[in-house]
Design a protein around this motif. Structure first.
Motif, PDB file in Angstrom:
ATOM      1  N   ARG A 165      -6.400  -3.830  -9.020  1.00  0.00           N
ATOM      2  CA  ARG A 165      -5.096  -3.930  -8.381  1.00  0.00           C
ATOM      3  C   ARG A 165      -5.315  -3.929  -6.876  1.00  0.00           C
ATOM      4  N   PRO A 166      -4.349  -4.430  -6.118  1.00  0.00           N
ATOM      5  CA  PRO A 166      -4.548  -4.484  -4.666  1.00  0.00           C
ATOM      6  C   PRO A 166      -4.710  -3.085  -4.066  1.00  0.00           C
ATOM      7  N   VAL A 167      -5.545  -3.024  -3.035  1.00  0.00           N
ATOM      8  CA  VAL A 167      -5.791  -1.766  -2.318  1.00  0.00           C
ATOM      9  C   VAL A 167      -5.345  -1.972  -0.879  1.00  0.00           C
ATOM     10  N   LEU A 168      -4.450  -1.125  -0.407  1.00  0.00           N
ATOM     11  CA  LEU A 168      -3.979  -1.194   0.978  1.00  0.00           C
ATOM     12  C   LEU A 168      -4.315   0.113   1.681  1.00  0.00           C
ATOM     13  N   THR A 169      -4.705  -0.001   2.946  1.00  0.00           N
ATOM     14  CA  THR A 169      -4.879   1.217   3.726  1.00  0.00           C
ATOM     15  C   THR A 169      -3.492   1.779   4.011  1.00  0.00           C
ATOM     16  N   SER A 170      -3.418   3.054   4.299  1.00  0.00           N
ATOM     17  CA  SER A 170      -2.112   3.661   4.578  1.00  0.00           C
ATOM     18  C   SER A 170      -1.463   3.000   5.791  1.00  0.00           C
ATOM     19  N   SER A 171      -2.260   2.607   6.770  1.00  0.00           N
ATOM     20  CA  SER A 171      -1.731   1.920   7.953  1.00  0.00           C
ATOM     21  C   SER A 171      -1.194   0.536   7.586  1.00  0.00           C
ATOM     22  N   ASP A 172      -1.953  -0.228   6.800  1.00  0.00           N
ATOM     23  CA  ASP A 172      -1.499  -1.553   6.384  1.00  0.00           C
ATOM     24  C   ASP A 172      -0.241  -1.467   5.537  1.00  0.00           C
ATOM     25  N   TYR A 173      -0.178  -0.460   4.663  1.00  0.00           N
ATOM     26  CA  TYR A 173       1.003  -0.245   3.829  1.00  0.00           C
ATOM     27  C   TYR A 173       2.231  -0.016   4.709  1.00  0.00           C
ATOM     28  N   VAL A 217       6.905  -8.997  -1.184  1.00  0.00           N
ATOM     29  CA  VAL A 217       6.286  -7.928  -0.397  1.00  0.00           C
ATOM     30  C   VAL A 217       6.556  -6.586  -1.057  1.00  0.00           C
ATOM     31  N   ARG A 218       7.793  -6.364  -1.483  1.00  0.00           N
ATOM     32  CA  ARG A 218       8.127  -5.099  -2.149  1.00  0.00           C
ATOM     33  C   ARG A 218       7.289  -4.917  -3.411  1.00  0.00           C
ATOM     34  N   ALA A 219       7.093  -6.009  -4.165  1.00  0.00           N
ATOM     35  CA  ALA A 219       6.275  -5.931  -5.380  1.00  0.00           C
ATOM     36  C   ALA A 219       4.831  -5.565  -5.042  1.00  0.00           C
ATOM     37  N   LYS A 220       4.292  -6.125  -3.979  1.00  0.00           N
ATOM     38  CA  LYS A 220       2.916  -5.807  -3.554  1.00  0.00           C
ATOM     39  C   LYS A 220       2.829  -4.332  -3.188  1.00  0.00           C
ATOM     40  N   LEU A 221       3.832  -3.814  -2.487  1.00  0.00           N
ATOM     41  CA  LEU A 221       3.832  -2.405  -2.092  1.00  0.00           C
ATOM     42  C   LEU A 221       3.888  -1.483  -3.310  1.00  0.00           C
ATOM     43  N   VAL A 222       4.655  -1.880  -4.318  1.00  0.00           N
ATOM     44  CA  VAL A 222       4.769  -1.075  -5.538  1.00  0.00           C
ATOM     45  C   VAL A 222       3.444  -1.083  -6.297  1.00  0.00           C
ATOM     46  N   GLU A 223       2.803  -2.231  -6.383  1.00  0.00           N
ATOM     47  CA  GLU A 223       1.574  -2.397  -7.167  1.00  0.00           C
ATOM     48  C   GLU A 223       0.350  -1.771  -6.493  1.00  0.00           C
ATOM     49  N   ALA A 224       0.352  -1.726  -5.176  1.00  0.00           N
ATOM     50  CA  ALA A 224      -0.858  -1.360  -4.422  1.00  0.00           C
ATOM     51  C   ALA A 224      -1.282   0.090  -4.602  1.00  0.00           C
ATOM     52  N   LYS A 225      -2.587   0.271  -4.575  1.00  0.00           N
ATOM     53  CA  LYS A 225      -3.180   1.600  -4.476  1.00  0.00           C
ATOM     54  C   LYS A 225      -3.382   1.845  -2.984  1.00  0.00           C
ATOM     55  N   VAL A 226      -2.879   2.944  -2.457  1.00  0.00           N
ATOM     56  CA  VAL A 226      -2.951   3.240  -1.024  1.00  0.00           C
ATOM     57  C   VAL A 226      -4.076   4.245  -0.779  1.00  0.00           C
ATOM     58  N   VAL A 227      -4.949   3.909   0.177  1.00  0.00           N
ATOM     59  CA  VAL A 227      -6.081   4.767   0.522  1.00  0.00           C
ATOM     60  C   VAL A 227      -6.150   4.922   2.038  1.00  0.00           C
ATOM     61  N   PRO A 228      -6.787   5.972   2.539  1.00  0.00           N
ATOM     62  CA  PRO A 228      -7.000   6.079   3.987  1.00  0.00           C
ATOM     63  C   PRO A 228      -7.921   4.955   4.454  1.00  0.00           C
ATOM     64  N   GLY A 229      -7.768   4.550   5.695  1.00  0.00           N
ATOM     65  CA  GLY A 229      -8.593   3.481   6.240  1.00  0.00           C
ATOM     66  C   GLY A 229     -10.078   3.771   6.139  1.00  0.00           C
ATOM     67  N   ALA A 230     -10.459   5.027   6.298  1.00  0.00           N
ATOM     68  CA  ALA A 230     -11.877   5.389   6.235  1.00  0.00           C
ATOM     69  C   ALA A 230     -12.438   5.268   4.822  1.00  0.00           C
ATOM     70  N   ALA A 231     -11.558   5.215   3.820  1.00  0.00           N
ATOM     71  CA  ALA A 231     -12.017   5.193   2.433  1.00  0.00           C
ATOM     72  C   ALA A 231     -11.954   3.803   1.792  1.00  0.00           C
ATOM     73  N   VAL A 232     -11.417   2.813   2.489  1.00  0.00           N
ATOM     74  CA  VAL A 232     -11.288   1.483   1.889  1.00  0.00           C
ATOM     75  C   VAL A 232     -12.657   0.809   1.810  1.00  0.00           C
ATOM     76  N   ALA A 233     -12.920   0.169   0.690  1.00  0.00           N
ATOM     77  CA  ALA A 233     -14.199  -0.539   0.515  1.00  0.00           C
ATOM     78  C   ALA A 233     -14.283  -1.693   1.501  1.00  0.00           C
ATOM     79  N   ASP A 234     -15.493  -2.004   1.967  1.00  0.00           N
ATOM     80  CA  ASP A 234     -15.641  -3.081   2.947  1.00  0.00           C
ATOM     81  C   ASP A 234     -15.496  -4.469   2.333  1.00  0.00           C
ATOM     82  N   THR A 235     -15.206  -4.549   1.050  1.00  0.00           N
ATOM     83  CA  THR A 235     -14.979  -5.829   0.374  1.00  0.00           C
ATOM     84  C   THR A 235     -13.496  -6.138   0.197  1.00  0.00           C
ATOM     85  N   VAL A 236     -12.621  -5.293   0.748  1.00  0.00           N
ATOM     86  CA  VAL A 236     -11.167  -5.457   0.596  1.00  0.00           C
ATOM     87  C   VAL A 236     -10.581  -6.171   1.814  1.00  0.00           C
TER      88      VAL A 236
END
Length: 172
Positions: free
Chosen positions: A24-32, A53-72
């Motif tokens: 599923r999509p992964v968004l940083t908290s800042s991007d979210y 956009v609302r659907a993407k926000l609902v579906e996304a897993k939100v992580v801190p920027g420091a924890a996002v994989a460098d492949t996202v």
């Protein structure tokens, strides 16, 4: 990317995932937060992208920027992708929809940009255009990601433990 309501009042995002990486999509908290604000500030109530956009926000897993994989694919990332298996394109993910010089930017407020946003390299997703046509997109790589760059720079400036203040050896 297509949205359905699936029997609920909240729109849901339908993604055609790569069978090997069904993510599923992964968004940083800042991007979210930035995308959420843009959905209210930049998109009027009749804009079809608002629901997507609302659907993407609902579906996304939100992580801190420091924890996002460098492949996202995050905001500011330089991504490589293919549309319908054609020649690879290289663009920088951005939030604004304004004109971009030389077509070098991809706004996440467009069907293609939103479909790729938050996905990982290797993912295959589907974008639904405004006329109902569907495009198969493959995110082939992330050439640059701001969060990964910050982690690399922080690692280079990590203290080496030479002195009590970690600024190197002191002259006596």
């Amino acid at each position: 990317m297509s949205t359905t309501h699936g029997g609920s009042s909240r729109p849901q995002l339908n993604i055609v995932p790569n069978p090997q990486t069904a993510s599923r999509p992964v968004l940083t908290s800042s991007d979210y937060a930035r995308l959420e604000a843009a959905s209210f500030e930049d998109l009027d109530l009749t804009n079809p992208m608002r629901t997507r956009v609302r659907a993407k926000l609902v579906e996304a897993k939100v992580v801190p920027g420091a924890a996002v994989a460098d492949t996202v694919a995050t905001l500011g990332s330089i991504v490589r992708y293919r549309i319908e298996g054609r020649m690879a394109e290289r663009r920088m993910m951005q939030l604004q929809r304004g004109p971009a010089p030389n077509g070098q930017y991809l706004s996440v407020l467009t069907p293609i940009g939103l479909a790729l946003f938050g996905q990982s390299a290797g993912d295959i997703v589907e974008a639904e255009l405004f006329d109902g046509a569907r495009l198969k997109l493959e995110l082939t790589g992330i050439d640059f990601q701001p969060e990964a760059d910050i982690r690399r720079r922080m690692a280079r400036t990590a203290p080496d433990g030479d002195g009590p203040d970690n600024n190197g050896p002191e002259a006596v």
